[in-house]
Design a protein around this motif. Structure first.
Motif, PDB file in Angstrom:
ATOM      1  N   MET A   1       0.836  -1.178   0.000  1.00  0.00           N
ATOM      2  CA  MET A   1       0.000   0.000   0.000  1.00  0.00           C
ATOM      3  C   MET A   1       0.886   1.248   0.000  1.00  0.00           C
ATOM      4  O   MET A   1       1.838   1.335   0.755  1.00  0.00           O
ATOM      5  N   ALA A   2       0.573   2.193  -0.841  1.00  0.00           N
ATOM      6  CA  ALA A   2       1.291   3.468  -0.889  1.00  0.00           C
ATOM      7  C   ALA A   2       0.746   4.398   0.186  1.00  0.00           C
ATOM      8  O   ALA A   2      -0.427   4.304   0.575  1.00  0.00           O
ATOM      9  N   HIS A   3       1.598   5.288   0.674  1.00  0.00           N
ATOM     10  CA  HIS A   3       1.194   6.269   1.684  1.00  0.00           C
ATOM     11  C   HIS A   3       1.647   7.654   1.239  1.00  0.00           C
ATOM     12  O   HIS A   3       2.782   7.820   0.799  1.00  0.00           O
ATOM     13  N   ILE A   4       0.778   8.615   1.356  1.00  0.00           N
ATOM     14  CA  ILE A   4       1.109  10.015   1.108  1.00  0.00           C
ATOM     15  C   ILE A   4       0.766  10.766   2.384  1.00  0.00           C
ATOM     16  O   ILE A   4      -0.374  10.720   2.853  1.00  0.00           O
TER      17      ILE A   4
ATOM     18  N   ASP B   1      -1.847  18.115   6.432  1.00  0.00           N
ATOM     19  CA  ASP B   1      -2.449  17.240   7.430  1.00  0.00           C
ATOM     20  C   ASP B   1      -1.640  17.137   8.716  1.00  0.00           C
ATOM     21  O   ASP B   1      -2.116  16.569   9.695  1.00  0.00           O
ATOM     22  N   ARG B   2      -0.398  17.658   8.718  1.00  0.00           N
ATOM     23  CA  ARG B   2       0.420  17.612   9.929  1.00  0.00           C
ATOM     24  C   ARG B   2      -0.064  18.664  10.907  1.00  0.00           C
ATOM     25  O   ARG B   2      -0.423  19.785  10.507  1.00  0.00           O
ATOM     26  N   PRO B   3      -0.060  18.357  12.199  1.00  0.00           N
ATOM     27  CA  PRO B   3      -0.465  19.367  13.177  1.00  0.00           C
ATOM     28  C   PRO B   3       0.519  20.529  13.190  1.00  0.00           C
ATOM     29  O   PRO B   3       1.697  20.346  12.902  1.00  0.00           O
ATOM     30  N   PRO B   4       0.047  21.736  13.491  1.00  0.00           N
ATOM     31  CA  PRO B   4       0.941  22.896  13.556  1.00  0.00           C
ATOM     32  C   PRO B   4       2.034  22.656  14.598  1.00  0.00           C
ATOM     33  O   PRO B   4       1.814  21.991  15.599  1.00  0.00           O
TER      34      PRO B   4
END
Length: 112
Positions: A1-4, A9-12
């Motif tokens: 499975m590929a992941h992006i 989407d990263r928290p500040p």
């Protein structure tokens, strides 16, 4: 499975540093993508695996064991497993350095 993993989407974070641990994504590699101010850097520490640094921008003093080196754009430094190491941004610009950990989960013992 590929992941992006999208930046949006990263928290500040108060730091510009990105932390990635690969085990959750099926890879045995982790890294910090560091973007720090002059004078900043981690304390002296060890890992039970090798760490590789790739300098993208700026200059740093690297300490690996009893040796000290100055590194700059395009330079690569490798700290062997269980060897005390650290780096410090020499300035005057920000330091952009990728710290590659040969492990899916990072383990660190601070010495300072």
């Amino acid at each position: 499975m590929a992941h992006i993993l999208r930046a949006a989407d990263r928290p500040p974070s108060s730091s510009r540093t990105i932390r990635f641990e690969g085990e959750a994504y099926g890879t045995p590699i982790s890294f910090f993508a560091v973007d720090n101010e002059p004078g900043q850097g981690p304390v002296l520490h060890t890992h039970p695996y090798a760490e590789t640094w790739v300098v993208r921008r700026g200059r740093a003093e690297v300490v690996i064991g009893d040796e000290r080196f100055e590194v700059g754009p395009g330079d690569i430094a490798v700290a062997p497993a269980n060897t005390p190491h650290k780096f410090t941004n020499l300035g005057p610009d920000r330091l952009d350095i990728v710290c590659i950990h040969a492990a899916g989960v990072m383990e660190q013992v601070d010495l300072e």
